[in-house]
Motif scaffolding. Structure first.
Motif, PDB file in Angstrom:
ATOM      1  N   ALA A  35      -0.247   2.584   9.469  1.00  0.00           N
ATOM      2  CA  ALA A  35       0.185   1.423   8.692  1.00  0.00           C
ATOM      3  C   ALA A  35      -0.832   0.297   8.803  1.00  0.00           C
ATOM      4  O   ALA A  35      -1.120  -0.405   7.831  1.00  0.00           O
ATOM      5  CB  ALA A  35       1.554   0.952   9.178  1.00  0.00           C
ATOM      6  N   LYS A  36      -1.411   0.128   9.988  1.00  0.00           N
ATOM      7  CA  LYS A  36      -2.423  -0.903  10.178  1.00  0.00           C
ATOM      8  C   LYS A  36      -3.705  -0.564   9.426  1.00  0.00           C
ATOM      9  O   LYS A  36      -4.359  -1.449   8.862  1.00  0.00           O
ATOM     10  CB  LYS A  36      -2.712  -1.071  11.669  1.00  0.00           C
ATOM     11  N   VAL A  37      -4.068   0.717   9.419  1.00  0.00           N
ATOM     12  CA  VAL A  37      -5.238   1.146   8.647  1.00  0.00           C
ATOM     13  C   VAL A  37      -4.997   0.891   7.163  1.00  0.00           C
ATOM     14  O   VAL A  37      -5.879   0.406   6.447  1.00  0.00           O
ATOM     15  CB  VAL A  37      -5.549   2.632   8.894  1.00  0.00           C
ATOM     16  N   ASP A  38      -3.789   1.207   6.687  1.00  0.00           N
ATOM     17  CA  ASP A  38      -3.439   0.972   5.291  1.00  0.00           C
ATOM     18  C   ASP A  38      -3.647  -0.493   4.911  1.00  0.00           C
ATOM     19  O   ASP A  38      -4.191  -0.806   3.845  1.00  0.00           O
ATOM     20  CB  ASP A  38      -1.978   1.342   5.034  1.00  0.00           C
ATOM     21  N   ILE A  39      -3.192  -1.377   5.778  1.00  0.00           N
ATOM     22  CA  ILE A  39      -3.312  -2.803   5.513  1.00  0.00           C
ATOM     23  C   ILE A  39      -4.782  -3.198   5.404  1.00  0.00           C
ATOM     24  O   ILE A  39      -5.190  -3.925   4.500  1.00  0.00           O
ATOM     25  CB  ILE A  39      -2.612  -3.617   6.613  1.00  0.00           C
ATOM     26  N   ASN A  50       0.813  -1.212   0.000  1.00  0.00           N
ATOM     27  CA  ASN A  50       0.000   0.000   0.000  1.00  0.00           C
ATOM     28  C   ASN A  50       0.852   1.270   0.000  1.00  0.00           C
ATOM     29  O   ASN A  50       0.336   2.370   0.083  1.00  0.00           O
ATOM     30  CB  ASN A  50      -0.956   0.009   1.195  1.00  0.00           C
ATOM     31  N   ASN A  51       2.164   1.113  -0.066  1.00  0.00           N
ATOM     32  CA  ASN A  51       3.093   2.237  -0.242  1.00  0.00           C
ATOM     33  C   ASN A  51       4.265   1.682  -1.048  1.00  0.00           C
ATOM     34  O   ASN A  51       5.219   1.156  -0.489  1.00  0.00           O
ATOM     35  CB  ASN A  51       3.572   2.793   1.104  1.00  0.00           C
ATOM     36  N   LEU A  52       4.173   1.777  -2.356  1.00  0.00           N
ATOM     37  CA  LEU A  52       5.078   1.051  -3.235  1.00  0.00           C
ATOM     38  C   LEU A  52       6.381   1.784  -3.547  1.00  0.00           C
ATOM     39  O   LEU A  52       7.203   1.273  -4.300  1.00  0.00           O
ATOM     40  CB  LEU A  52       4.361   0.710  -4.548  1.00  0.00           C
ATOM     41  N   LYS A  53       6.579   2.964  -2.944  1.00  0.00           N
ATOM     42  CA  LYS A  53       7.787   3.721  -3.251  1.00  0.00           C
ATOM     43  C   LYS A  53       8.265   4.448  -2.016  1.00  0.00           C
ATOM     44  O   LYS A  53       7.462   5.039  -1.286  1.00  0.00           O
ATOM     45  CB  LYS A  53       7.492   4.715  -4.377  1.00  0.00           C
ATOM     46  N   SER A  54       9.568   4.441  -1.773  1.00  0.00           N
ATOM     47  CA  SER A  54      10.124   5.149  -0.615  1.00  0.00           C
ATOM     48  C   SER A  54      10.093   6.653  -0.855  1.00  0.00           C
ATOM     49  O   SER A  54      10.013   7.119  -1.999  1.00  0.00           O
ATOM     50  CB  SER A  54      11.556   4.688  -0.343  1.00  0.00           C
TER      51      SER A  54
END
Length: 454
Positions: free
Chosen positions: A228-232, A63-67
Motif C-alpha cells: 500500500a505504501k509503494v502504491d502511494i 490507486n485502487n479505485l474498486k473493492s
C-alpha cells in the motif's frame, strides 16, 4: 437537505430510506491558506469481524479505485479541493457488499502533511454526506466543527451493519500520522493473530485479470501494508501501472557481517519485495550476492521471503560461530568487486532474458569500492539498455565512483542514482520508497525520448 448529524451521532439507513440499495458518500473541504497546495485524499477501509480488512483489495483509495467484490467504487483523486460540491465521492452498492464486511470506514488525509507542515487546522468547511444514488436525495450530512491543530488525518465516518441493517456514524476523530495511522490500525496484525488458538483461516477470493494470486493476509499482512505504501509512492510520482523487472544486488563482503547477523539485510529485503510485487511483471525479485566474486541465487516472491537470507547465504548461525560471517561470505570472498556483479546483471537482462520492459536494479553496498574504471565502463555501457541502477550505500565509506554518478559522462541517458544510509532501521518505509524511486520516473521519460524504451 438530509438529517444534520453531530460528532458521534448515528443514523439507521433502513429507517431513513427503507428501500435504499445504492448509496453515495460525498466528501468535501476547502483550504483556508491562500496560495498553498494541499493534496487531500479520501480512502476507505472495508473491515471484517476482527476490525481488519479481509483482503488488500478492500483498502480502496486513489490507486485502487474498486473493492474486490465490486460493491464499492472511488471517484478518483482530487488534488485541489476547489469548488463547493463534493471533492471526492465513494459509491456503494449495498446489495453487493460481501457478507464478511461488517464496517466501511471513510478517512481523509493530507498527503505529506507532516513534511509540509500542513494539518486540518488549515482546512475549512469539511463535510461528509450520504445520498441515494438512484434519486439524488440527501439522507444525512456531517459538517466538521471540531478544531484541530496538528492532525493530518481524519476518520470522518463509517457505515456498519447491526441486526442485518446498515447504519451510519459520524466519527470526526483526528490523528497526526497521516494515512499510515489507518494502515497500521486496519491491516491484520499477524503477531496478534498467531496468538489465537482457534483463529479462522481466511481464503481470499481470487482476483480476475491479474498474474499475482492474492495472499493469505493472516500470514502476510506486513507485505500488504508495504505494498500500500509503494502504491502511494508510485501514484505520487506518476508511474502507477508501469511494468518493470526488478532485481536486488547485495554486498556480502566481510565488512557486512554485522548487517547480516543483526537481521538488517533480511529486513531490507522484506521492504524491497513489495516493490517487485507492484512493479515486476511476474511479481518476482531476482537476487545477486557479491563479494570478491558474485553469485545468482533463487528469486524472491511474497511466498518465500521469510528467512530467505539465512537460507540463501548458507547456515549463518553455524558460520558465524566458527568464522564470524555467513557461509556465502566465505564462498564469495571478503572483498568488494561490484563490477563483476554489474556485468552479470547486464548479461542476464540484455542477452539471456532480453526484454523491452524497463529493469529496476537496487544495489546495496557498504563501500570500499576498488575497481572504479570497470564500474564506470559497465554503467556507461548499460546506458543504452532499458536498465536503471539505484545504488544504496549502507553504513560505510569510500563509495568512490558511486557518489559521482550524476557527473559521469559518456552516457546516452543518466541511468543511475546513489544515496547513503547510516542505519536502515532509522528510515521509514515511506522515506525509503521515496528515495528508491526518486529518479526512476525521470529516467523512464528520458529513456523513452532516446528510444531505449517504447
Amino acid at each position: 437537505m438530509g438529517i444534520q448529524l453531530t460528532k458521534g451521532e448515528r443514523l439507521s439507513l433502513s429507517k431513513a430510506a427503507p428501500d435504499l440499495k445504492q448509496v453515495a458518500i460525498g466528501l468535501g473541504w476547502e483550504v483556508s491558506q491562500v496560495g498553498q497546495s494541499y493534496d487531500i485524499d479520501a480512502s476507505v477501509f472495508m473491515l471484517g469481524a476482527a476490525g481488519k480488512i479481509i483482503h488488500e483489495k478492500y483498502f480502496v483509495f486513489y490507486n485502487n479505485l474498486k473493492s474486490l467484490d465490486g460493491s464499492l467504487r472511488h471517484s478518483g483523486d482530487n488534488r485541489t479541493g476547489q469548488g463547493e460540491d463534493d471533492d471526492e465521492t465513494i459509491y456503494v452498492d449495498l446489495t453487493k457488499v460481501k457478507i464478511a464486511i461488517e464496517q466501511i470506514v471513510f478517512v481523509v488525509t493530507i498527503h505529506e502533511g507532516l513534511e509540509k507542515n500542513q494539518n486540518f487546522s488549515q482546512v475549512k468547511n469539511a463535510f461528509i454526506r450520504l445520498y441515494n444514488q438512484e434519486t439524488g436525495i440527501e439522507l444525512a450530512r456531517y459538517d466538521l466543527k471540531e478544531a484541530f491543530s496538528q492532525e493530518t488525518a481524519l476518520e470522518f465516518g463509517r457505515l456498519y451493519r447491526k441486526d442485518l441493517a446498515w447504519r451510519f456514524q459520524a466519527v470526526g476523530e483526528g490523528y497526526n500520522a497521516g494515512l499510515q495511522s489507518f494502515v497500521d490500525r486496519y491491516f491484520v496484525d499477524t503477531k496478534q493473530e498467531e496468538k489465537k488458538v482457534d483463529k479462522p483461516v481466511l481464503t481470499p477470493e481470487p482476483e480476475k485479470e491479474t498474474k499475482q494470486q492474492p495472499i493469505d493476509i493472516t500470514k502476510k499482512a506486513d507485505i500488504i501494508l508495504l505494498k500500500a505504501k509503494v502504491d502511494i509512492c508510485l501514484k505520487k510520482k506518476g508511474i502507477e501501472g508501469i511494468l518493470a523487472r526488478v532485481a536486488l544486488v547485495l554486498d556480502i563482503s566481510g565488512s557486512m557481517s554485522h548487517q547480516y547477523s543483526s537481521g538488517a539485510v533480511q529486513a531490507f529485503l522484506e521492504r524491497i519485495v513489495p516493490v517487485a510485487s507492484r512493479l515486476d511483471d511476474d511479481a518476482t525479485l531476482d537476487v545477486w550476492f557479491f563479494g570478491s566474486t558474485f553469485k545468482r541465487t533463487s528469486s524472491v516472491t511474497e511466498t518465500n521471503v521469510d528467512g530467505y537470507i539465512t537460507k540463501e547465504a548458507g547456515e549463518m548461525k553455524r558460520a558465524l560461530l566458527v568464522f564470524k560471517m555467513p557461509s556465502l561470505m566465505l564462498e564469495l570472498g571478503g572483498g568488494n568487486n561490484e563490477s563483476l556483479a554489474i556485468q552479470d546483471v547486464i548479461k542476464k537482462y540484455t542477452q539471456e532474458k532480453a526484454s523491452k520492459l524497463p529493469t529496476f536494479i537496487v544495489f546495496l553496498s557498504d563501500g570500499g569500492v576498488t575497481n572504479e574504471q570497470e564500474i564506470k565502463k559497465s554503467i556507461v555501457e548499460a546506458a543504452k539498455y532499458p536498465i536503471f541502477w539505484q545504488f544504496v550505500g549502507l553504513a560505510g565509506f569510500n563509495y568512490g565512483i558511486l557518489e559521482r554518478l550524476d557527473s559521469m559522462g559518456g552516457r546516452l541517458v543518466d541511468n543511475a542514482n546513489f544515496f547513503h544510509l547510516d542505519d536502515l532501521r532509522k528510515i521509514t518505509d515511506e522515506q525509503l520508497y521515496e528515495r528508491l524511486l526518486n529518479e526512476f520516473p525521470a529516467w523512464i521519460k528520458q529513456a523513452r525520448l532516446k528510444g531505449i524504451l517504447k
